[in-house]
Motif scaffolding. Structure first.
Motif, PDB file in Angstrom:
ATOM      1  N   LEU A 264       0.825  -1.198   0.000  1.00 20.61           N
ATOM      2  CA  LEU A 264       0.000   0.000   0.000  1.00 20.61           C
ATOM      3  C   LEU A 264       0.863   1.253   0.000  1.00 20.61           C
ATOM      4  O   LEU A 264       0.580   2.228  -0.694  1.00 20.61           O
ATOM      5  CB  LEU A 264      -0.920  -0.012   1.229  1.00 20.61           C
ATOM      6  CG  LEU A 264      -1.859   1.179   1.397  1.00 20.61           C
ATOM      7  CD1 LEU A 264      -2.800   1.311   0.212  1.00 20.61           C
ATOM      8  CD2 LEU A 264      -2.654   1.047   2.699  1.00 20.61           C
ATOM      9  N   TRP A 265       1.931   1.224   0.803  1.00 18.50           N
ATOM     10  CA  TRP A 265       2.841   2.370   0.865  1.00 18.50           C
ATOM     11  C   TRP A 265       3.500   2.622  -0.484  1.00 18.50           C
ATOM     12  O   TRP A 265       3.583   3.763  -0.949  1.00 18.50           O
ATOM     13  CB  TRP A 265       3.910   2.115   1.937  1.00 18.50           C
ATOM     14  CG  TRP A 265       4.861   3.250   2.132  1.00 18.50           C
ATOM     15  CD1 TRP A 265       4.563   4.578   2.149  1.00 18.50           C
ATOM     16  CD2 TRP A 265       6.275   3.155   2.332  1.00 18.50           C
ATOM     17  NE1 TRP A 265       5.708   5.322   2.365  1.00 18.50           N
ATOM     18  CE2 TRP A 265       6.767   4.473   2.479  1.00 18.50           C
ATOM     19  CE3 TRP A 265       7.158   2.084   2.420  1.00 18.50           C
ATOM     20  CZ2 TRP A 265       8.113   4.739   2.690  1.00 18.50           C
ATOM     21  CZ3 TRP A 265       8.504   2.358   2.643  1.00 18.50           C
ATOM     22  CH2 TRP A 265       8.970   3.663   2.771  1.00 18.50           C
ATOM     23  N   GLN A 266       3.945   1.563  -1.165  1.00 17.98           N
ATOM     24  CA  GLN A 266       4.565   1.724  -2.480  1.00 17.98           C
ATOM     25  C   GLN A 266       3.559   2.256  -3.497  1.00 17.98           C
ATOM     26  O   GLN A 266       3.905   3.050  -4.380  1.00 17.98           O
ATOM     27  CB  GLN A 266       5.162   0.392  -2.952  1.00 17.98           C
ATOM     28  CG  GLN A 266       6.321  -0.114  -2.102  1.00 17.98           C
ATOM     29  CD  GLN A 266       7.527   0.806  -2.131  1.00 17.98           C
ATOM     30  OE1 GLN A 266       7.688   1.616  -3.034  1.00 17.98           O
ATOM     31  NE2 GLN A 266       8.390   0.690  -1.122  1.00 17.98           N
ATOM     32  N   GLN A 267       2.306   1.823  -3.379  1.00 18.47           N
ATOM     33  CA  GLN A 267       1.265   2.343  -4.277  1.00 18.47           C
ATOM     34  C   GLN A 267       1.088   3.843  -4.072  1.00 18.47           C
ATOM     35  O   GLN A 267       0.986   4.616  -5.036  1.00 18.47           O
ATOM     36  CB  GLN A 267      -0.062   1.632  -4.022  1.00 18.47           C
ATOM     37  CG  GLN A 267      -1.187   2.106  -4.939  1.00 18.47           C
ATOM     38  CD  GLN A 267      -2.548   1.647  -4.452  1.00 18.47           C
ATOM     39  OE1 GLN A 267      -3.010   2.039  -3.385  1.00 18.47           O
ATOM     40  NE2 GLN A 267      -3.190   0.797  -5.237  1.00 18.47           N
ATOM     41  N   ARG A 268       1.042   4.272  -2.815  1.00 21.53           N
ATOM     42  CA  ARG A 268       0.872   5.695  -2.531  1.00 21.53           C
ATOM     43  C   ARG A 268       2.085   6.492  -2.988  1.00 21.53           C
ATOM     44  O   ARG A 268       1.951   7.632  -3.453  1.00 21.53           O
ATOM     45  CB  ARG A 268       0.650   5.910  -1.025  1.00 21.53           C
ATOM     46  CG  ARG A 268      -0.666   5.328  -0.492  1.00 21.53           C
ATOM     47  CD  ARG A 268      -1.844   5.821  -1.314  1.00 21.53           C
ATOM     48  NE  ARG A 268      -3.109   5.600  -0.650  1.00 21.53           N
ATOM     49  CZ  ARG A 268      -3.957   4.614  -0.903  1.00 21.53           C
ATOM     50  NH1 ARG A 268      -3.650   3.730  -1.846  1.00 21.53           N
ATOM     51  NH2 ARG A 268      -5.103   4.510  -0.265  1.00 21.53           N
ATOM     52  N   ARG A 269       3.272   5.930  -2.891  1.00 19.12           N
ATOM     53  CA  ARG A 269       4.471   6.604  -3.395  1.00 19.12           C
ATOM     54  C   ARG A 269       4.403   6.744  -4.914  1.00 19.12           C
ATOM     55  O   ARG A 269       4.824   7.754  -5.479  1.00 19.12           O
ATOM     56  CB  ARG A 269       5.714   5.824  -2.974  1.00 19.12           C
ATOM     57  CG  ARG A 269       6.018   5.923  -1.491  1.00 19.12           C
ATOM     58  CD  ARG A 269       7.043   4.892  -1.037  1.00 19.12           C
ATOM     59  NE  ARG A 269       8.352   5.133  -1.627  1.00 19.12           N
ATOM     60  CZ  ARG A 269       9.242   5.985  -1.162  1.00 19.12           C
ATOM     61  NH1 ARG A 269       8.965   6.711  -0.085  1.00 19.12           N
ATOM     62  NH2 ARG A 269      10.420   6.127  -1.736  1.00 19.12           N
ATOM     63  N   ARG A 270       3.883   5.717  -5.557  1.00 20.94           N
ATOM     64  CA  ARG A 270       3.727   5.785  -7.020  1.00 20.94           C
ATOM     65  C   ARG A 270       2.720   6.871  -7.393  1.00 20.94           C
ATOM     66  O   ARG A 270       2.945   7.650  -8.322  1.00 20.94           O
ATOM     67  CB  ARG A 270       3.276   4.423  -7.552  1.00 20.94           C
ATOM     68  CG  ARG A 270       3.101   4.369  -9.070  1.00 20.94           C
ATOM     69  CD  ARG A 270       2.828   2.945  -9.522  1.00 20.94           C
ATOM     70  NE  ARG A 270       1.579   2.439  -8.992  1.00 20.94           N
ATOM     71  CZ  ARG A 270       0.398   2.523  -9.611  1.00 20.94           C
ATOM     72  NH1 ARG A 270       0.321   3.121 -10.794  1.00 20.94           N
ATOM     73  NH2 ARG A 270      -0.686   2.023  -9.075  1.00 20.94           N
ATOM     74  N   THR A 362       5.930  10.760   3.502  1.00 20.57           N
ATOM     75  CA  THR A 362       7.022   9.877   3.052  1.00 20.57           C
ATOM     76  C   THR A 362       6.955   9.549   1.563  1.00 20.57           C
ATOM     77  O   THR A 362       7.841   8.856   1.061  1.00 20.57           O
ATOM     78  CB  THR A 362       7.017   8.559   3.843  1.00 20.57           C
ATOM     79  OG1 THR A 362       5.781   7.849   3.596  1.00 20.57           O
ATOM     80  CG2 THR A 362       7.164   8.814   5.321  1.00 20.57           C
ATOM     81  N   SER A 363       5.938  10.036   0.887  1.00 26.74           N
ATOM     82  CA  SER A 363       5.746   9.625  -0.503  1.00 26.74           C
ATOM     83  C   SER A 363       6.441  10.514  -1.523  1.00 26.74           C
ATOM     84  O   SER A 363       6.417  10.223  -2.713  1.00 26.74           O
ATOM     85  CB  SER A 363       4.247   9.581  -0.829  1.00 26.74           C
ATOM     86  OG  SER A 363       3.612   8.562  -0.094  1.00 26.74           O
ATOM     87  N   PHE A 364       7.066  11.589  -1.080  1.00 26.76           N
ATOM     88  CA  PHE A 364       7.639  12.532  -2.039  1.00 26.76           C
ATOM     89  C   PHE A 364       9.163  12.425  -2.146  1.00 26.76           C
ATOM     90  O   PHE A 364       9.793  13.230  -2.802  1.00 26.76           O
ATOM     91  CB  PHE A 364       7.253  13.961  -1.652  1.00 26.76           C
ATOM     92  CG  PHE A 364       5.776  14.222  -1.750  1.00 26.76           C
ATOM     93  CD1 PHE A 364       5.185  14.526  -2.963  1.00 26.76           C
ATOM     94  CD2 PHE A 364       4.975  14.136  -0.622  1.00 26.76           C
ATOM     95  CE1 PHE A 364       3.818  14.759  -3.052  1.00 26.76           C
ATOM     96  CE2 PHE A 364       3.608  14.371  -0.698  1.00 26.76           C
ATOM     97  CZ  PHE A 364       3.039  14.682  -1.913  1.00 26.76           C
ATOM     98  N   PHE A 365       9.718  11.415  -1.511  1.00 25.81           N
ATOM     99  CA  PHE A 365      11.176  11.322  -1.486  1.00 25.81           C
ATOM    100  C   PHE A 365      11.641   9.924  -1.897  1.00 25.81           C
ATOM    101  O   PHE A 365      10.986   8.927  -1.622  1.00 25.81           O
ATOM    102  CB  PHE A 365      11.708  11.634  -0.081  1.00 25.81           C
ATOM    103  CG  PHE A 365      11.194  12.929   0.479  1.00 25.81           C
ATOM    104  CD1 PHE A 365      11.740  14.139   0.078  1.00 25.81           C
ATOM    105  CD2 PHE A 365      10.147  12.933   1.384  1.00 25.81           C
ATOM    106  CE1 PHE A 365      11.264  15.328   0.584  1.00 25.81           C
ATOM    107  CE2 PHE A 365       9.663  14.119   1.898  1.00 25.81           C
ATOM    108  CZ  PHE A 365      10.226  15.326   1.492  1.00 25.81           C
ATOM    109  N   GLY A 366      12.794   9.877  -2.555  1.00 29.01           N
ATOM    110  CA  GLY A 366      13.442   8.614  -2.874  1.00 29.01           C
ATOM    111  C   GLY A 366      12.765   7.836  -3.986  1.00 29.01           C
ATOM    112  O   GLY A 366      11.899   8.318  -4.703  1.00 29.01           O
ATOM    113  N   LYS A 367      13.172   6.581  -4.089  1.00 29.05           N
ATOM    114  CA  LYS A 367      12.634   5.690  -5.107  1.00 29.05           C
ATOM    115  C   LYS A 367      11.470   4.884  -4.545  1.00 29.05           C
ATOM    116  O   LYS A 367      11.267   4.822  -3.337  1.00 29.05           O
ATOM    117  CB  LYS A 367      13.734   4.748  -5.604  1.00 29.05           C
ATOM    118  CG  LYS A 367      14.911   5.455  -6.264  1.00 29.05           C
ATOM    119  CD  LYS A 367      15.962   4.452  -6.707  1.00 29.05           C
ATOM    120  CE  LYS A 367      17.140   5.165  -7.372  1.00 29.05           C
ATOM    121  NZ  LYS A 367      18.189   4.216  -7.810  1.00 29.05           N
TER     122      LYS A 367
END
Length: 377
Positions: A264-270, A362-367
């Motif tokens: 879910l976290w990776q989806q939100r980062r995407r 946390t979704s606006f930084f890194g890969k």
């Protein structure tokens, strides 16, 4: 005490916005259209897939049950280098339902990020004038195409956005995703009702092929891994194409909840990777307001240990937000004939600020990783 004034000001802005958004839903024209006897729209249904073997059987079953003339639609499955049995299942589906035109493709474009490549590959091979995109992890309603045909015949729209709901299972994480998606859909419906559409969902999006090619929606967005749906809507709006939203209950697509917090976290980062490229201050302003609202709740919980007055704000803000949000969602789900459970909503509301703020910050930084690939923001 000055912080309390700021907190109440943010709460007031949030409540006023949600109320105005919800009351604006009354401006939506009823789309519970009687299905027309003369079905005529031809659809190319585009479905990108990558490692979706677990979800494909349910999708294929729902496709086989679509109540629409087989000569008026085609299914285009585009495989994005799946490492599981997705391709095998797709071949079996094609062999079993020979009365449905099913085209199996592999990505041939290399100009964009994978999903954009998949959509462009499918559109280039499509036979019909209207493109309908969805995902490989959805279940399609029986009268999906009939509803879209009726809407297109009555409005002549160039692009139509439809509803998407996350299936609520036994896990708490699925409940969170269910209500979070309902909130996004409320925002989407409200923005359409206010004649200022800014969001839609690619799992239920229909557009005229010629308009899409004219809009060249991927220009300048080639390396962004998400946002194909929003960028398409944004470009259609800029060019003055006719935009509409399908609200009737027979058009809502159901999608599967992610099973892990990491997923879910990776989806939100995407999803967040597209934010900087979305040309809408309205969308960004709403995002900031919602984030600030969650932040005030968490800060008031922390500051309560030093100042008892913050406890009063926390209780007042939580209850007011809970009932206003719940009321607004019940108004929205009534339009699409969906269910709503206040008990489940209360459970989610207790942790919603923590989850949402964590994802936001946390979704606006890194890969981020998605479908076994790493992407740079």
């Amino acid at each position: 005490m000055s912080w309390l004034v700021v907190f109440y000001f943010i709460l007031g802005l949030y409540v006023l916005y949600i109320l105005s958004l919800t009351l604006g839903l009354s401006k939506l024209k009823s789309t519970d259209l009687k299905l027309q006897n003369q079905l005529k729209t031809k659809f190319s249904v585009v479905i990108p897939m990558r490692n979706e073997a677990e979800n494909l059987p349910a999708l294929f079953q729902s496709i086989s049950e679509l109540s629409y003339p087989k000569n008026l639609f085609e299914i285009i499955l585009v495989d994005d280098d799946s490492q599981d049995a997705s391709w095998k299942f797709a071949r079996e589906f094609q062999a079993r339902y020979r009365d449905i035109k099913i085209c199996l493709l592999s990505i041939s474009e290399e100009k964009y990020t994978p999903k954009k490549n998949a959509i462009c590959t499918a559109i280039r091979k499509s036979s019909f004038s209207y493109i309908l995109t969805t995902d490989a992890d959805v279940i399609l309603p029986e009268n999906w195409l009939k509803s879209l045909d009726a809407k297109l015949q009555s409005t002549g729209a160039d692009i139509i956005a439809g509803g998407v709901v996350v299936t609520k299972k036994s896990s708490f994480l699925s409940h969170y995703q269910h209500f979070d998606m309902l909130s996004l859909q409320l925002f989407g419906l409200g923005s359409f009702a206010q004649k200022y559409p800014v969001v839609c969902n690619g799992a239920n999006l229909c557009f005229r092929k010629s308009a899409y090619l004219e809009a060249d929606v991927n220009r300048g967005k080639e390396n962004i891994a998400s946002g194909d749906d929003v960028f398409t809507l944004q470009k259609f709006k800029q060019l003055g194409f006719k935009i509409d939203f399908l609200t009737d209950s027979q058009s809502v697509v159901w999608t599967q909840a992610l099973e892990s917090f990491e997923g879910l976290w990776q989806q939100r980062r995407r999803w967040a990777s597209k934010t900087a490229s979305v040309e809408s201050w309205y969308l960004k302003s709403v995002g900031i307001l919602v984030t600030l609202m969650q932040l005030t709740l968490i800060l008031s919980l922390i500051l309560w240990f030093w100042e008892s007055a913050f406890f009063g704000f926390l209780i007042n803000a939580f209850l007011l937000k809970f009932f206003v949000d719940g009321w607004s969602l019940t108004r929205m789900v009534k339009i699409q004939n969906l269910g709503f459970c206040w008990t489940d909503f209360l459970k989610v509301s207790l942790v919603y600020p923590f989850f949402t703020l964590f994802f936001s910050l946390t979704s606006f930084f890194g890969k981020f990783e998605w479908k076994g690939r790493r992407f740079q923001k």
